[in-house]
Design an enzyme around this catalytic site. Structure first.
Site, PDB file in Angstrom:
ATOM      1  CE  LYS A 201      -3.866   2.325   0.477  1.00 59.68           C
ATOM      2  NZ  LYS A 201      -5.032   2.100  -0.380  1.00 59.68           N
ATOM      3  CD  GLU A 275      15.174   2.809   6.565  1.00 61.15           C
ATOM      4  OE1 GLU A 275      16.247   3.721   6.283  1.00 61.15           O
ATOM      5  OE2 GLU A 275      14.466   2.644   5.536  1.00 61.15           O
ATOM      6  CD  GLU A 288      15.217  -0.581   3.556  1.00 59.03           C
ATOM      7  OE1 GLU A 288      15.893  -1.538   3.229  1.00 59.03           O
ATOM      8  OE2 GLU A 288      15.634   0.695   3.275  1.00 59.03           O
ATOM      9  CG  ASN A 290      18.807   0.394   5.830  1.00 64.60           C
ATOM     10  OD1 ASN A 290      18.783  -0.454   4.920  1.00 64.60           O
ATOM     11  ND2 ASN A 290      18.215   1.391   5.989  1.00 64.60           N
ATOM     12  NE  ARG A 292      23.319   0.723   4.336  1.00 68.54           N
ATOM     13  CZ  ARG A 292      22.432   1.846   4.390  1.00 68.54           C
ATOM     14  NH1 ARG A 292      22.668   2.707   5.325  1.00 68.54           N
ATOM     15  NH2 ARG A 292      21.378   1.807   3.683  1.00 68.54           N
TER      16      ARG A 292
HETATM   17  P1  ADP Z   1      15.404   1.977   0.024  1.00 70.64           P
HETATM   18  O1  ADP Z   1      15.961   0.801   0.645  1.00 70.64           O
HETATM   19  O2  ADP Z   1      15.643   2.082  -1.450  1.00 70.64           O
HETATM   20  O3  ADP Z   1      15.788   3.068   0.797  1.00 70.64           O
HETATM   21  P2  ADP Z   1      12.835   1.749   1.545  1.00 70.64           P
HETATM   22  O4  ADP Z   1      11.913   0.756   1.607  1.00 70.64           O
HETATM   23  O5  ADP Z   1      13.709   2.333   2.537  1.00 70.64           O
HETATM   24  O6  ADP Z   1      13.759   1.715   0.197  1.00 70.64           O
HETATM   25  O7  ADP Z   1      12.164   3.240   1.025  1.00 70.64           O
HETATM   26  C1  ADP Z   1      12.716   4.349   0.986  1.00 70.64           C
HETATM   27  C2  ADP Z   1      11.458   5.693   0.817  1.00 70.64           C
HETATM   28  O8  ADP Z   1      10.485   5.144   0.147  1.00 70.64           O
HETATM   29  C3  ADP Z   1      11.049   5.736   2.152  1.00 70.64           C
HETATM   30  O9  ADP Z   1      11.437   6.352   3.096  1.00 70.64           O
HETATM   31  C4  ADP Z   1       9.655   6.320   1.739  1.00 70.64           C
HETATM   32  O10 ADP Z   1      10.097   7.675   1.414  1.00 70.64           O
HETATM   33  C5  ADP Z   1       9.460   5.806   0.449  1.00 70.64           C
HETATM   34  N1  ADP Z   1       8.445   4.542   0.494  1.00 70.64           N
HETATM   35  C6  ADP Z   1       8.799   3.262   0.828  1.00 70.64           C
HETATM   36  N2  ADP Z   1       7.522   2.355   0.775  1.00 70.64           N
HETATM   37  C7  ADP Z   1       6.611   3.192   0.822  1.00 70.64           C
HETATM   38  C8  ADP Z   1       5.226   3.125   1.188  1.00 70.64           C
HETATM   39  N3  ADP Z   1       4.708   1.697   1.220  1.00 70.64           N
HETATM   40  N4  ADP Z   1       4.466   4.062   0.982  1.00 70.64           N
HETATM   41  C9  ADP Z   1       4.894   5.494   1.013  1.00 70.64           C
HETATM   42  N5  ADP Z   1       6.157   5.658   0.386  1.00 70.64           N
HETATM   43  C10 ADP Z   1       7.074   4.421   0.657  1.00 70.64           C
END
Ligand code: ADP
Length: 446
Positions: A201, A275, A288, A290, A292
């Site tokens: 979502k 996160e 997720e 991280n 590191r």
């Molecule tokens: P990455 O590992 O590429 O950094 P993330 O899963 O941490 O990817 O997501 C990075 C950013 O993408 C989040 O901080 C947010 O801004 C956006 N994002 C990720 N998932 C969602 C979601 N389900 N809804 C809205 N924004 C999202």
């Protein structure tokens, strides 16, 4: 503690790690590409070894060269920093088999958490809320549409192996779904070597809040509180702060507890970050972990006084954490601005070239982590991060005032940077009130 550590990275984070090593009495070995002969991390190290050509694939990502350097220099451990090989389980395994300690979690933990759809399952098992979405990988449009039937639009298609904001596509309807799926898949294949994607979502205008974890060797896991990284452009963080100005004490307590629980479930050891996205109603969802040190670890260090890199080194060398949960005190507020060699007037296009003059800000409550110096030439091969400016204050208002002053003082001549744009963020009323969401940067750019 280790006697000698090799730092398999460059630029500001290599410099940062060396500082921690020196204070712990550890000798440092730098590695560098041909483009980085004159980089500050090479000068600050006790020893430095050239590992190849300028493109990262032929140097900082080239495992045989790094392992050879480690063996020549006879180091006991390798610190990968962030980016490059930091979340490469295969590299961690090779280190292990060469009897070189990889400063980070086990290869198994990296694999588990590196696959975001597996990590989601683990979070779910630990009883931590996740963003509603597919169970595991989604193969085609039909599977994706089935998920949408349950969760509704908008949705975000994300690469299972993703990182750095790549391999993500938003869809608002069936038509857009088909393109989102194929583009995310091919982007994921190109960037991460795996076309696997999953569907979640899409939370509109959320806040990004993450929790810093330190996990010792005896299953003891502590958290150092949260960071708010809501100021992003295209899913890339620009400004980070601790504490978050936007969550209640109750939510803070809950997400910190949940973060520890995930680390526990994963049998995690070393520093890590869990996160979350937080919506307008205070609901939070795991996205997720991280495995590191993160760019923005500095704001946590400023408010807790804990040196996260030193703790990583302690854990990796088999020592215990230097603090327990009840000893963690959080004081005041800290904000970090990422100064990138990018031109905000030209779509944030990465820039390279000679820095004719560099004057870093200073004075009370200002920290600068950077590899810059006057006369340094920014190469075109790597990430555009030049410096991190961190401002501390007794409270958020003071931290903002100090940050304004620091950005005004800072001079980087010769290469366009994001400083003018960061100033606008720091001076924005919504930022000042702490009342902003993920769309702040977009709105400022309009
Ligand atoms: P990455 O590992 O590429 O950094 P993330 O899963 O941490 O990817 O997501 C990075 C950013 O993408 C989040 O901080 C947010 O801004 C956006 N994002 C990720 N998932 C969602 C979601 N389900 N809804 C809205 N924004 C999202």
């Amino acid at each position: 503690m280790f006697e000698t550590v090799l730092i398999a990275n460059r630029g500001e984070i290599a410099v940062r790690i060396m500082r921690a090593c020196k204070e712990l009495g550890i000798k440092t070995v730098a590695v560098y590409s041909k483009a980085d002969r004159d980089c500050l991390h090479v000068r600050l190290a006790d020893d430095a070894i050239c590992i190849g050509n300028s493109p990262s694939a032929e140097s900082y990502l080239h495992v045989p060269s790094i392992i050879t350097a480690a063996e020549i220099a006879n180091v006991e451990a390798i610190h990968p920093g962030y980016g490059f090989l930091a979340e490469d389980a295969h590299f961690a395994e090779i280190c292990e088999s060469c009897r070189i300690k990889f400063i980070g979690p086990s290869p198994e933990s990296i694999t588990k958490m590196g696959n975001k759809s597996l990590a989601r399952e683990m979070a779910k098992k630990a009883g931590v809320p996740i963003v509603p979405g597919s169970e595991g990988v989604v193969k085609d449009k039909n599977e994706a549409l089935k998920v949408v039937e349950e969760i509704g639009y908008p949705v975000i298609v994300k690469a299972s192996a993703g990182g750095g904001g790549r391999g993500m596509r938003i869809a608002h309807n069936d038509l857009a779904m088909a393109t989102a799926l194929t583009t995310a898949q091919s982007e994921a294949e190109a960037a991460f070597g795996s076309p696997d994607v999953y569907v979640e979502k899409y939370i509109e205008h959320p806040r990004h809040v993450e929790v810093q974890i330190l996990a010792g060797n005896k299953g003891n896991i502590i958290h150092l509180g949260e960071r708010d990284c809501t100021v992003q452009r295209r899913h890339q963080k620009l400004v980070e702060e601790s504490p978050s100005p936007a969550i209640s004490a109750d939510v803070r307590k809950k997400i910190c507890r949940m973060a520890r629980r995930i680390a526990q479930e994963a049998g995690y050891v070393s520093a890590g970050t869990v996160e979350f996205l937080v919506d307008g109603r205070g609901n939070f969802y795991f996205i997720e972990m991280n495995t590191r040190v993160q760019v923005e670890h500095t704001v946590t260090e400023m408010v807790t006084g804990v040196d996260i890199i030193k703790e990583q080194l302690r854990i990796a060398s088999g020592e215990e954490l230097s603090i327990e949960q009840k000893g963690v005190r959080r004081r005041g507020a800290a904000i970090e601005c990422r100064i990138n060699a990018e031109d905000p007037d030209r779509g944030f296009m990465p820039q390279s070239g000679r820095v004719n003059l560099y004057i870093p800000p200073g004075g009370p409550n200002v920290r600068v982590d950077s590899h810059l110096y006057s006369g340094y030439t920014v190469p075109s091969f790597y990430d555009s991060l030049l410096a991190k400016v961190i401002a501390y204050g007794k409270n958020r208002e003071e931290a903002i005032t100090t940050m304004r002053r620091a950005l005004d003082e800072m001079v980087i001549e010769g290469v366009p940077t994001t400083i003018p744009f960061l100033r606008r963020i720091i001076e924005d009323n919504r930022f000042a009130r702490g009342d902003y969401r993920m769309n702040l940067v977009e709105e400022l750019l309009e």
